[in-house]
Enzyme design. Sequence first.
Site, PDB file in Angstrom:
ATOM      1  N   ASP A  25     -59.151   7.004  48.940  1.00 49.40           N
ATOM      2  CA  ASP A  25     -59.045   6.300  50.224  1.00 49.40           C
ATOM      3  C   ASP A  25     -60.416   6.212  50.884  1.00 49.40           C
ATOM      4  OD1 ASP A  25     -57.937   4.939  52.313  1.00 49.40           O
ATOM      5  OD2 ASP A  25     -57.064   6.695  53.293  1.00 49.40           O
ATOM      6  N   GLY A  50     -54.329  12.516  64.893  1.00 47.95           N
ATOM      7  CA  GLY A  50     -53.333  11.857  64.061  1.00 47.95           C
ATOM      8  C   GLY A  50     -52.248  12.823  63.666  1.00 47.95           C
ATOM      9  N   GLU A  81     -50.125  17.884  61.945  1.00 46.16           N
ATOM     10  CA  GLU A  81     -50.939  17.084  62.845  1.00 46.16           C
ATOM     11  C   GLU A  81     -52.404  17.447  62.685  1.00 46.16           C
ATOM     12  OE1 GLU A  81     -49.382  18.054  66.668  1.00 46.16           O
ATOM     13  OE2 GLU A  81     -47.594  16.792  66.447  1.00 46.16           O
TER      14      GLU A  81
END
Length: 833
Positions: free
Chosen positions: A689, A547, A553
């Site tokens: 999250d 990702g 990255e």
Amino acid sequence: MSNIEIALTIPTACWPMLSVCRYPLGMSGGQILDEDISASSQWSESTAARYGRLDFEEGDGAWCPEITVEPDNLKEFLQIDLRSLHFITLVGTQGRHAGGIGNEFAQMYKIKYSRDGSRWISWKNRQGKQVIEGNRNAYDIVLKDLDPPIIARFVRFMPVTDHSMNVCMRVELYGCEWLDGLVSYNAPAGEQMNSPSYPIYLNDSVYDGAVIYSMTEGLGQLTDGVCGLDDFTHSHVWPGYDYVGWNNESFPSGYVEIMFEFDRTRNFTTMKVHCNNMFSQHVKAFRQVVCYFRSDLDWEASPLSFSPVVDEKNPSARFVTVNLANHMASAIKCHFYFADAWMLFSEITFQSDTAMYNTTLAPPKTGPPNIQPDDPTHKVDDSNTRILIGCLVAIIFILVAIIVIILWRQVWQKMLEKASRRMLDDELTASLSIQSETFTYNHNPNQSGTTSEQESNSTYERIFPLGPDYQEPSRLICKLPEFAQSSEDPVQDGVPHYAEADIVNLQGVTGSNTYAIPAVTMDLLSGKDVAVEEFPRKLLTFKEKLGEGQFGEVHLCEAEGMQEFMNKEFLFDIAEDLPVLVAVKMLRSDANKNARNDFLKEIKIMSRLKDPNIIRLLAVCIYSDPLCMITEYMENGDLNQFLSRHEPEGQLAQLSNAPTVSFNNLCYMATQIASGMKYLSSLNFVHRDLATRNCLVGKKYTIKIADFGMSRNLYSGDYYRIQGRAVLPIRWMSWESILLGKFTTASDMWAFGVTLWEILNYCKEQPYSQLTDEQVIENTGEFFRDQKRQIYLPQPVLCPDSLYKVMLCCWRRNTKERPSFQEIHQALLEIQP
């Protein structure tokens, strides 16, 4: 405001996408830039293409071509460049009103579209009609469904008349970005089945490529989002219409070859093929499929083979899922072998690691049109609309005044508090840097042993000011192991808070981390040496990009000799001479100074998180650019993908020959997540999250909590973009996090309940999949009002009542009534068989 005239004729959807993917793409909202709107000609500079925006009155009020449009003259067009492929389901048109001065409009029009800008295709409906009925006056907005929908980057509106007349147009496109990546499929032309009563045509009637003996360079019914019925002889158009079918007598080799071309090289996980299985008519799903992959110019020598179980008991049409085993390819060629005389397909979709077929795409900044399917001629009275607008403007002014007063009081209160705190204590403070983009492990300055109510940085405007009580930083420090000390000060009960001026936020490298940490604690942590060693870059071998985010990255790599660089307390289940699979977070070399400082601070915080169910920081590369942190990675990937590839134990799994995960193992994995969250909450870190996409799976169903989910395009549909800035996993968030911007251990508990629901559904369904993103947000309002109208996630089929009660406890409205992770962990241990 203009009236809206609507006509809806949506067929049976294979995916919710046909009903969900209906958001304006930016003509009226301004997201489509002027330079992306062009035209064949313009009557004047004030009627140029850029003025062809729906419901706008700029310039002379619309786009108008230079010459009068004549019958059968399709030379005039208004063109829109969407910059990328989009799935377009709806179009809207309007004439030139210009405050009563203009009266030009297009009574009819055609649409042409292109995926590459060179080959243009004329749209036609399922009956073959190309002309679309347009406007009957200059001011009403008329919306028309595109059935079938189109997949395109470029779209042209071409006015059509039955006599010479002046026309002007304002337009809008509705849909969503096409993340599947498929740009064409090539296949043999569908055939005709002869039945005693009537012929059944199994051709691809909406294919937009070339069709002679085969279909080439186009898309059609296999990508239109509509699935055929169990009985293929029934259809809303003609018998067999929804399927593309072939007879084995036409294929001596015993298979049908279909080749799929994609926009770029992708890492493919699965292919889903919707097949008819009406074996009484000699129709069955394919017996075997053999797929070849092309990443550059050459096809791979070793194909992938998959054989589903032939079902002769259930005649229902079904999706057959083919595991593509993470092959990298820009094209796939598959041989589908006959299991009977006929083979019928109605839909084929692909799931890849860079993008997936997204059925709940987050809408852009502008909301969907007010479409009422049951009222095809619904109009809004213009006078009532003006009154409504006046009321809304008045309400907005009142709200602005209230917000200004609240903010003024809040600022004044903080100034007084800071002045008194400086007199009492010379503690260090750091101003809060508002970063509403991202969220993961967040330090919660809370001493409560159960739930915590520390207010983290809000992604929405704050509705209420912070409370007057603040916990002393010296008490928080005792919670961290390296600062533990015996103290006889009693722990305060209640809800501790920190002023925003006392909190430091760290922006994560991938745009998916934000740490909210008290300034004093951050200063002390930053003064410590990093507890991990420098790792030689040359020993890292790149495998795959997991990702990316705003500042860097995440790469999947193999690390050689990692065991030599690890603390003795950490043991790998891998021989010393074998490479270790790791995730490498890499900061971009052009990152600004603040991002670099945050990266180094993140390393220091991560180096102190040590728990069997939390991903560990193993080593770093910080002596030279690009800065890297190396963390664990589990060989079975994330929990969402892992469970979606498995089935519950039982007869169905035996028939489909699918891998299984037992209920006991589901409970075991959920218990580990609870254990990891118990550890984080003991340090007052808030994850923000928590979901199956952020849990990694190792050997023997080992689970470790991570934070890579948001940085992956694969899960872009799980996040909702607020005003083009903040990205939120609203389907996992508590009502107070969405409405008040409060992220606490209690809100993590809510997310744990949703994660548990995912696990027991084998991640086959997104939470609240039947609701749009806007409806999910509206449902949080019902939790806030607490009038017993809120919608809870339903009890999964395999979920016993005792475990569903655990979920419901996690979703209690009152945050203080939600259990702690210690209590949840103990409850799961008792429930676990």
